[in-house]
Design a protein around this motif. Structure first.
Motif, PDB file in Angstrom:
ATOM      1  N   ARG A 451      84.827   1.722  18.086  1.00  0.00           N
ATOM      2  CA  ARG A 451      83.892   2.497  18.903  1.00  0.00           C
ATOM      3  C   ARG A 451      84.337   3.943  19.140  1.00  0.00           C
ATOM      4  O   ARG A 451      83.717   4.651  19.928  1.00  0.00           O
ATOM      5  N   LYS A 452      85.382   4.387  18.465  1.00  0.00           N
ATOM      6  CA  LYS A 452      85.815   5.774  18.587  1.00  0.00           C
ATOM      7  C   LYS A 452      85.545   6.499  17.277  1.00  0.00           C
ATOM      8  O   LYS A 452      85.732   5.935  16.196  1.00  0.00           O
ATOM      9  N   ASN A 453      85.121   7.761  17.371  1.00  0.00           N
ATOM     10  CA  ASN A 453      84.834   8.540  16.173  1.00  0.00           C
ATOM     11  C   ASN A 453      86.086   8.708  15.328  1.00  0.00           C
ATOM     12  O   ASN A 453      87.191   8.863  15.852  1.00  0.00           O
ATOM     13  N   VAL A 454      85.885   8.700  14.024  1.00  0.00           N
ATOM     14  CA  VAL A 454      86.987   8.801  13.064  1.00  0.00           C
ATOM     15  C   VAL A 454      87.001  10.194  12.444  1.00  0.00           C
ATOM     16  O   VAL A 454      85.954  10.759  12.158  1.00  0.00           O
ATOM     17  N   GLU A 455      88.203  10.758  12.264  1.00  0.00           N
ATOM     18  CA  GLU A 455      88.373  11.970  11.464  1.00  0.00           C
ATOM     19  C   GLU A 455      89.301  11.618  10.308  1.00  0.00           C
ATOM     20  O   GLU A 455      90.433  11.198  10.527  1.00  0.00           O
ATOM     21  N   PHE A 456      88.801  11.790   9.083  1.00  0.00           N
ATOM     22  CA  PHE A 456      89.574  11.407   7.907  1.00  0.00           C
ATOM     23  C   PHE A 456      90.563  12.501   7.515  1.00  0.00           C
ATOM     24  O   PHE A 456      90.284  13.696   7.674  1.00  0.00           O
ATOM     25  N   HIS A 457      91.712  12.083   6.992  1.00  0.00           N
ATOM     26  CA  HIS A 457      92.658  13.036   6.405  1.00  0.00           C
ATOM     27  C   HIS A 457      92.195  13.430   5.007  1.00  0.00           C
ATOM     28  O   HIS A 457      92.278  14.587   4.615  1.00  0.00           O
ATOM     29  N   GLN A 458      91.721  12.439   4.251  1.00  0.00           N
ATOM     30  CA  GLN A 458      91.133  12.701   2.940  1.00  0.00           C
ATOM     31  C   GLN A 458      89.616  12.561   3.091  1.00  0.00           C
ATOM     32  O   GLN A 458      89.142  11.590   3.680  1.00  0.00           O
ATOM     33  N   PRO A 459      88.857  13.489   2.575  1.00  0.00           N
ATOM     34  CA  PRO A 459      87.408  13.439   2.792  1.00  0.00           C
ATOM     35  C   PRO A 459      86.771  12.202   2.171  1.00  0.00           C
ATOM     36  O   PRO A 459      87.121  11.791   1.064  1.00  0.00           O
ATOM     37  N   ALA A 460      85.847  11.603   2.919  1.00  0.00           N
ATOM     38  CA  ALA A 460      85.031  10.523   2.363  1.00  0.00           C
ATOM     39  C   ALA A 460      83.910  11.155   1.536  1.00  0.00           C
ATOM     40  O   ALA A 460      83.507  12.294   1.772  1.00  0.00           O
ATOM     41  N   GLN A 461      83.398  10.405   0.557  1.00  0.00           N
ATOM     42  CA  GLN A 461      82.366  10.920  -0.342  1.00  0.00           C
ATOM     43  C   GLN A 461      81.101  10.073  -0.191  1.00  0.00           C
ATOM     44  O   GLN A 461      81.110   8.874  -0.444  1.00  0.00           O
TER      45      GLN A 461
END
Length: 505
Positions: A451-461
């Motif tokens: 339920r917490k927003n995610v910030e990726f280290h490697q970009p998702a496509q």
């Protein structure tokens, strides 16, 4: 700077280190610093020779001055105790016990995070002034003053994780960033008006051979509606600083230059190349100040009233208060002003990867930062799935696609797929991930973990069939919000976090 003790650099040049257990009284301060830099919890020193003062006074002087060198480590030392024994007339054994506000793994995380933050904001060809200004603004805009935190409000680890802390955390983070940038800096301990008897911390920084005060805590004015950062305490001389700050002037260099007083009335600036852009403090119009020319002079760029001025990808973004408080983009070289929204803007703020825009109707828009250090070709956005990825079906409900997955300790990269051609490839290894994609006057992509927003280290496509949402490419092209490309049937979007892409009615 006047002090009885040797400097830490002098101590090391003489070949001394933590292995040096027998020292003179003058070496007490650097010897303590050497152990606190390693976060040693217990150690012993033998002080040889005649003391200039009683041992308790000498130890107090050393602890009181340890912030003058390596403050990132010495100030994270939360509790210090000692016991001593006179071995001979001229030899004293002192046993120290220390407790720290951060662990070794937390220190490593902080240093790595600082390197990433500076890499994304600082270029080697920038001047010292530009670098100091960017760091000042980053800290003031990103963090806020708060004593009630889950971790210690004095610790940089808490400050960077919870985004809250006190003046000590502000000043320690600033000093550590200056150290990484190789810009001379002091961590200053003193008092300030309105701070009571608890004391206050700020910095001194050296630019072009002159020293200046910088108090990022007092320049953080995020509680004032429409304003986040000011420059009243940015590159200030002693004379002005003495009006509401006190410090032991014997311990620090003198600050006499008034070269940067032109900054002191400004607020909410942003750096683009060698210039800073900001709303004029009187009329709110967009102004430019070239940092490469002295004396510093300002000139008007636009005669519209602006708020929340940010620079992303070489373009300026701001709220245009002269036109319904809509989001506008300004291309500096072409002097081209473009309206980007038809909904009033409530707030604009910056994250590590995006510029976030919050509208009056509670929708948001993300403008993606483009990092040029390791520029990828368009084809690199197209990542094919392979047998090493965990395949997760996206369940379709009308104009909505939802999936949730929970993995064991040995996590895999994932690819989420729908029957109608949507694919989301996630390279980061996440134990739990929920994806919610839906179309409602635009494209909404929500990516959360527990339920917490995610910030990726490697970009998702994200691979999206163009037929599902006509007009998406035109909106991306106009706003330059995200990095993307298209082929005959699909649009491929690079994502670092949840985003909303609005389509004009």
């Amino acid at each position: 700077m006047k002090t009885y003790f040797e400097s830490y650099e002098q101590y090391k040049r003489q070949g001394n280190s933590i292995k040096t257990t027998t020292i003179t009284a003058k070496q007490l301060l650097p010897a303590l610093i050497a152990h606190m830099e390693r976060m040693d919890r217990q150690f012993t020193l033998h002080i040889n020779g005649q003391l200039p003062m009683p041992i308790d006074e000498l130890l107090k002087e050393a602890f009181d001055q340890c912030h003058l060198e390596q403050p990132f480590y010495t100030q994270h030392c939360e509790k210090r105790s000692y016991k001593y024994r006179q071995l001979t007339k001229n030899r004293i054994k002192v046993e120290f016990t220390m407790r720290y506000r951060m662990a070794r793994q937390e220190e490593k995380w902080i240093v790595d995070e600082i390197q990433t933050i500076l890499k994304n904001r600082i270029h080697p060809d920038m001047s010292a002034l530009q670098k100091v200004l960017i760091v000042h603004d980053y800290i003031a805009r990103t963090y806020s003053y708060e004593r009630h935190t889950e971790g210690s409000p004095f610790a940089v680890y808490t400050f960077m994780n919870e985004k809250h802390g006190v003046c000590m955390a502000y000043a320690l983070l600033f000093e550590k960033m200056m150290e990484v940038l190789e810009i001379p800096c002091y961590y200053v301990i003193g008092k300030a008006a309105g701070e009571g008897t608890e004391g206050h911390a700020w910095n001194m920084v050296q630019i072009d051979g002159h020293w200046y005060h910088v108090d990022v805590t007092w320049d953080d004015i995020g509680s004032i509606p429409g304003r986040e950062v000011r420059y009243r305490y940015f590159l200030v001389a002693d004379e002005k600083m003495r009006l509401d700050h006190e410090w032991n002037e014997n311990h620090y260099p003198i600050c006499t230059s008034t070269k940067f007083e032109a900054f002191h009335r400004l607020y909410d600036g942003c750096v683009v190349n060698t210039s800073v852009y900001y709303p004029h403090p009187g009329n709110g119009h967009l102004y430019e100040m070239n940092l490469a020319n002295y004396p510093l002079q300002a000139k008007q760029k636009l005669s519209v009233n602006i708020q929340f001025c940010f620079s992303i990808n070489g373009l300026l973004y701001f709220r245009n208060d002269s036109h319904n408080r809509y989001l506008y983009q300004f291309e500096i070289a072409a002097e081209e002003l473009t309206q980007l929204s038809a909904e009033p803007v409530i707030r604009i703020y910056e994250t590590e990867t995006t510029l976030e825009v919050l509208y009056a109707d509670e929708t948001t828009n993300s403008i993606q930062k483009l990092f040029s250090a390791d520029t990828e070709s368009e084809d690199s956005l197209r990542v094919e799935t392979d047998e090493n990825r965990l395949e997760v079906p996206l369940n379709t409900f009308g104009d909505s696609w939802v999936a949730s997955v929970e993995q064991q300790a040995d996590c895999q990269p994932m690819v989420f797929k729908s029957a109608d051609g949507i694919e989301l490839i996630v390279e980061d290894r996440c134990k739990q991930l929920t994806v919610d994609i839906y179309i409602n006057r635009g494209l909404h992509i929500q990516i959360t973990s527990k339920r917490k927003n995610v910030e990726f280290h490697q970009p998702a496509q994200l691979k999206m069939p163009t037929a599902l949402i006509p007009g998406l490419e035109q909106q991306l092209s106009k706003q330059k919000a995200l990095e993307y490309f298209t082929d005959e049937n699909f649009i491929y979007i690079q994502l670092f976090k949840s985003v909303t892409i609005q389509l004009k009615k």
